[in-house]
Design a protein around this motif. Sequence first.
Motif, PDB file in Angstrom:
ATOM      1  N   PRO A 143      35.966  27.542  41.100  1.00 20.65           N
ATOM      2  CA  PRO A 143      35.881  28.765  40.297  1.00 20.65           C
ATOM      3  C   PRO A 143      36.013  30.049  41.099  1.00 20.65           C
ATOM      4  N   ASN A 144      35.865  29.948  42.450  1.00 23.57           N
ATOM      5  CA  ASN A 144      35.924  31.144  43.291  1.00 23.57           C
ATOM      6  C   ASN A 144      37.333  31.465  43.786  1.00 23.57           C
ATOM      7  N   GLU A 156      39.710  35.526  39.213  1.00 25.05           N
ATOM      8  CA  GLU A 156      39.173  34.311  39.795  1.00 25.05           C
ATOM      9  C   GLU A 156      39.392  33.185  38.794  1.00 25.05           C
ATOM     10  N   ARG A 158      37.319  31.324  37.465  1.00 20.47           N
ATOM     11  CA  ARG A 158      36.296  31.405  36.421  1.00 20.47           C
ATOM     12  C   ARG A 158      36.679  32.415  35.322  1.00 20.47           C
ATOM     13  N   ASP A 159      37.639  33.299  35.591  1.00 20.70           N
ATOM     14  CA  ASP A 159      38.093  34.260  34.583  1.00 20.70           C
ATOM     15  C   ASP A 159      39.151  33.675  33.651  1.00 20.70           C
ATOM     16  N   THR A 162      39.050  28.746  29.501  1.00 19.42           N
ATOM     17  CA  THR A 162      38.434  27.484  29.907  1.00 19.42           C
ATOM     18  C   THR A 162      39.221  26.264  29.448  1.00 19.42           C
ATOM     19  N   LEU A 165      41.029  24.510  32.135  1.00 15.68           N
ATOM     20  CA  LEU A 165      40.282  24.098  33.319  1.00 15.68           C
ATOM     21  C   LEU A 165      39.835  22.645  33.219  1.00 15.68           C
ATOM     22  N   SER A 167      37.064  21.387  33.864  1.00 14.98           N
ATOM     23  CA  SER A 167      35.697  21.288  33.355  1.00 14.98           C
ATOM     24  C   SER A 167      35.637  21.186  31.838  1.00 14.98           C
ATOM     25  N   TRP A 357      33.248  30.830  26.696  1.00 13.43           N
ATOM     26  CA  TRP A 357      34.280  29.810  26.892  1.00 13.43           C
ATOM     27  C   TRP A 357      35.588  30.237  26.264  1.00 13.43           C
ATOM     28  N   PRO A 361      36.166  34.639  28.750  1.00 19.00           N
ATOM     29  CA  PRO A 361      36.048  35.215  30.099  1.00 19.00           C
ATOM     30  C   PRO A 361      37.172  36.196  30.429  1.00 19.00           C
ATOM     31  N   ARG A 378      25.761  39.252  33.179  1.00 22.78           N
ATOM     32  CA  ARG A 378      25.908  37.958  33.871  1.00 22.78           C
ATOM     33  C   ARG A 378      24.577  37.222  33.989  1.00 22.78           C
TER      34      ARG A 378
END
Length: 443
Positions: A143-144, A156, A158-159, A162, A165, A167, A357, A361, A378
């Motif tokens: 995610p980083n 990133e 994580r942005d 989802t 992804l 996950s 989700w 993001p 956050r």
Amino acid sequence: MVALPFQGHLNPMLKFAKHLARANLHFTLATTEQARGQVSSTDEPHSLVDLVFFSDGLPKDDPRDPEPLAESLRKFGPKNLSEIIEKKRFACIITVPFTPWVPAVAAAHNIPCAILWIEACAVFSVYYRYYMKTDSFPDLEDPNQTVKLPALPLLEVRDLPTMMLPSDGAPFNRLIAEFVDCLKDVKWVLANSFYELESDIIESMFDLKPIIPIGPLVSPFLLGADEEKTLVGKNLDLWKSDDYCMEWLDKQVRSSVVYISFGSILKWSENQVETVATALRNRGVPFLWVIRPKEKGENVQVLQEMVKEGQGVVIGWGNQEKILSHEAISCFVTHCGWNSTVETVVTGVPVVAYPSWIDQPLDARLLVDVFGIGVRMRDDVVDGELKVAEVERCIEAVTEGPAAVDMRRRAAELKHGAVSALAPGGTSACNLDLFINDITIVT
């Protein structure tokens, strides 16, 4: 028009029909049988749209979890939808992104097909570039990792949405891959956005798969139309609206009320409710909070005490457009779904962005770092829980902090751009005219 039985799918379709209604077109909105008993609106929408229903292939009492629902629709949707299509002569089929089997049905019936893209143009760009491999992406497991894409700030992992992804699991990933693949059978991608809001993104897609902004798809009264004179004033709501909250808002001071809603799908945890409620109590600000009856969050003691004391109101569902456009609203604590994002832009309300989700993001990044009308809330990096101090920080930042004035100024500018886009000669109005001309020529 074909949509799944979700609030965020049905209402953009209905609002799209409203904006096309001046062309004297006739609309049929098809969704699954599951929605037949849920639609709680008046008969008013039926004057504009014929509602029809088809089976998703699952038993009536099936819980309809995402994976078996998607699989059943792949198997039974084409045949069941075809039975509806064969009863009329349609000039065009318009569908949402999450029914990727529909464009092939349209092609089989030799009917031109459009996608009504109900997320940000930025999300469309990310999906297209990833699945068509037009740009390089890092390992989506980390995610980083950073992602540099045209016309977007440095992201990133994580942005990213989802659904692409690992996950989120293979079923969601497959659905989006199928959507991008189905674009070969799609003539138009029409977006619930407007050029002035996402101009760089829209231009970046010109040479790939053009996306045509025809929004914002909101009720005409938000764009300055007289509600009594518009064809349809109501939405197709799946829950009954608690309209008494508007009377409560009328009694509140201008720009004083914090509005909190996580849309039609997400649910609050009791811990989240207690945290946000405690922050509201500490700051002493009035609030209007949407917590649907099936959730347990409304039972949190601190929240019940504040409601009893008159500090705020909790409702099961409300007319969000009317709430956001009320002068008493100061900011919007939102999950950042795209419909809510568009509505807050059109009403000029700053946001506290708390995404979860799907596209949320990336929508949050847009709201905060591109549109400049909010702050990001956050969870704690250590235990992953939302903290009272963080909620207080965010509410202060958008209502009293040094940047609050700039956020309100920027929100007012975007509101003006939204109204202009659908005014005669505006960017979205011209795109709608071109679309109408296209389907008229086709037929």
